[in-house]
Design an enzyme around this catalytic site. Structure first.
Site, PDB file in Angstrom:
ATOM      1  N   SER A 129       3.170  -4.598   8.581  1.00  0.00           N
ATOM      2  CA  SER A 129       2.400  -3.347   8.598  1.00  0.00           C
ATOM      3  C   SER A 129       1.034  -3.557   9.218  1.00  0.00           C
ATOM      4  O   SER A 129       0.447  -4.632   9.095  1.00  0.00           O
ATOM      5  CB  SER A 129       2.222  -2.873   7.156  1.00  0.00           C
ATOM      6  OG  SER A 129       1.228  -1.879   7.086  1.00  0.00           O
ATOM      7  N   TYR A 154      -0.269  -3.834  -1.334  1.00  0.00           N
ATOM      8  CA  TYR A 154       0.773  -3.572  -0.335  1.00  0.00           C
ATOM      9  C   TYR A 154       0.548  -4.461   0.889  1.00  0.00           C
ATOM     10  O   TYR A 154       1.446  -5.172   1.352  1.00  0.00           O
ATOM     11  CB  TYR A 154       0.762  -2.088   0.062  1.00  0.00           C
ATOM     12  CG  TYR A 154       1.606  -1.786   1.280  1.00  0.00           C
ATOM     13  CD1 TYR A 154       2.988  -1.952   1.248  1.00  0.00           C
ATOM     14  CD2 TYR A 154       1.024  -1.348   2.471  1.00  0.00           C
ATOM     15  CE1 TYR A 154       3.772  -1.687   2.366  1.00  0.00           C
ATOM     16  CE2 TYR A 154       1.794  -1.076   3.587  1.00  0.00           C
ATOM     17  CZ  TYR A 154       3.167  -1.253   3.542  1.00  0.00           C
ATOM     18  OH  TYR A 154       3.932  -0.988   4.646  1.00  0.00           O
TER      19      TYR A 154
END
Ligand code: NAD
Length: 332
Positions: A129, A154
């Site tokens: 990501s 995350y």
């Protein structure tokens, strides 16, 4: 022979499955169908794949963080490539439920590396990501930049996935490609993401939360461009030649940014949604949320050079395409 896709009921996974089957590849999709967002939406994505591709698509509902269940689901599978897109996604939810991220993104990622290791030589592409860049201030973000300061759990799990993959590529010489996706949007998208939330609220005449008082920039990447990059990565696994790869590895492990290479003002995206909805937004300006980054912008020269990746969809085309799908799907 089939390509294994994890997160096949998810936004990106269902589109990758579609593209691969459209060219004739058989796909084995796995997904836990968790309720982080609408399970009905996940079921609808699967139903569409089944309708269009029949026997080319096999699906198993399985949680890949449970290695016993995972291995059992794959015992008779002849897998020629793996696209690992299943994960606990979302920056903000990682502040509420950190354990979900550890389970899916750390335990689950190792389990998927083990699936690949047991099938020697089978290439695996996995999702990282843009959030790994954390608060980096030098734009655009380059895969060579240091990424040691994630702003959310995350992001930390995605960075950890890259590190664990590097170890597996080094020890077992497995061809692995990590893709750092930049804000993906488009038809069949995710209800927890800004474009969906804004469209829903504008159509309902409700206020939209505009964080960081509107001073947010994102490299918005249209789903079809993302899928093209994922498939190119799957088709071109990194060679084990000792040469330095994108991201710095000398093992068969590459890291790529996959974005649109344009950083757009969030306010511009809101205007495009307003036009597509034919209604004005009621803006509720708010401070930046914990864990969020103010700007993202992808340097895509590595994936351009190695795989010929060139995104073609601007937000002027992609945003109306999303809104049009959203209105159709909801009859709105
Ligand atoms: N959409 C974006 O903008 C974006 C940006 C950066 C990175 N990513 C990454 O790309 C990947 C795909 O994202 P997406 O937008 O399609 O998300 P998504 O939530 O729509 O899809 C992920 C799917 O994985 C499944 N899943 C979660 N945990 C699982 C488990 N333990 N076992 C089996 N299935 C499980 C979920 O049910 C879901 O259907 C994710 O790894 C995400 O972190 C997405």
């Amino acid at each position: 022979m089939a390509i294994l896709i994890t997160g096949a009921a998810g936004f990106i996974g269902s589109h990758v499955a579609e593209r691969l089957m459209a060219r004739g590849d058989a796909v084995i999709g796995i997904d836990s169908l968790n309720d982080y967002y609408s399970v009905a939406l996940k079921q609808d994505r699967l139903a569409r794949l089944r309708e269009r591709y029949g026997d080319l698509f096999r699906f198993a509902q399985v949680d890949f963080s449970n290695h016993v269940a995972l291995d059992a689901a794959l015992t008779d599978a002849d897998i020629t490539g793996i696209v690992h897109l299943g994960a606990q996604a979302g920056v903000r939810y990682s502040l509420e439920n950190p354990r979900a991220y550890v389970q899916a993104n750390l335990v689950g990622h190792v389990n998927m590396l083990e699936v690949a290791r047991a099938r020697k030589g089978v290439p695996m592409v996995y999702a990282s990501s843009s959030s790994v860049y954390g608060g980096n201030e030098t734009l655009p973000f380059r895969v060579e930049d240091r990424v040691d300061h994630p702003l959310s759990l995350y992001a930390a799990t995605k960075k950890a996935d890259e590190l664990m993959s590097e170890t597996y590529a080094h020890l077992y010489r497995m061809p692995l490609t990590g893709l750092r996706f930049f804000t993906v949007y488009g038809p069949w998208g995710r209800p927890d993401m800004a474009m969906w939330i804004f469209t829903k609220a504008i159509l309902a005449g409700q206020p939209i939360p505009v964080f960081n008082h509107g001073r947010m920039q994102r490299d918005f990447t249209y789903i079809e461009d993302i899928v093209t990059g994922v498939v190119a990565a799957l088709d071109n696994p990194p060679p084990d030649d000792g040469a330095e790869k994108a991201g710095g590895s000398r093992a068969p492990h590459r890291l790529y940014n996959i974005g649109n290479h344009r950083s757009e003002e969030l306010t511009k995206v809101i205007s495009l949604i307003e036009t597509a909805c034919g209604r004005e937004a009621l803006r509720d300006y708010q401070p930046i949320q914990p864990g969020d980054v103010p700007a993202t912008y992808a340097d895509i020269s590595a994936i351009q050079r190695d795989l010929g990746f060139a995104p073609t969809t601007t937000i002027d085309v992609g945003v109306p395409a999303f809104v049009s799908w959203y209105r159709d799907y909801h009859g709105a």
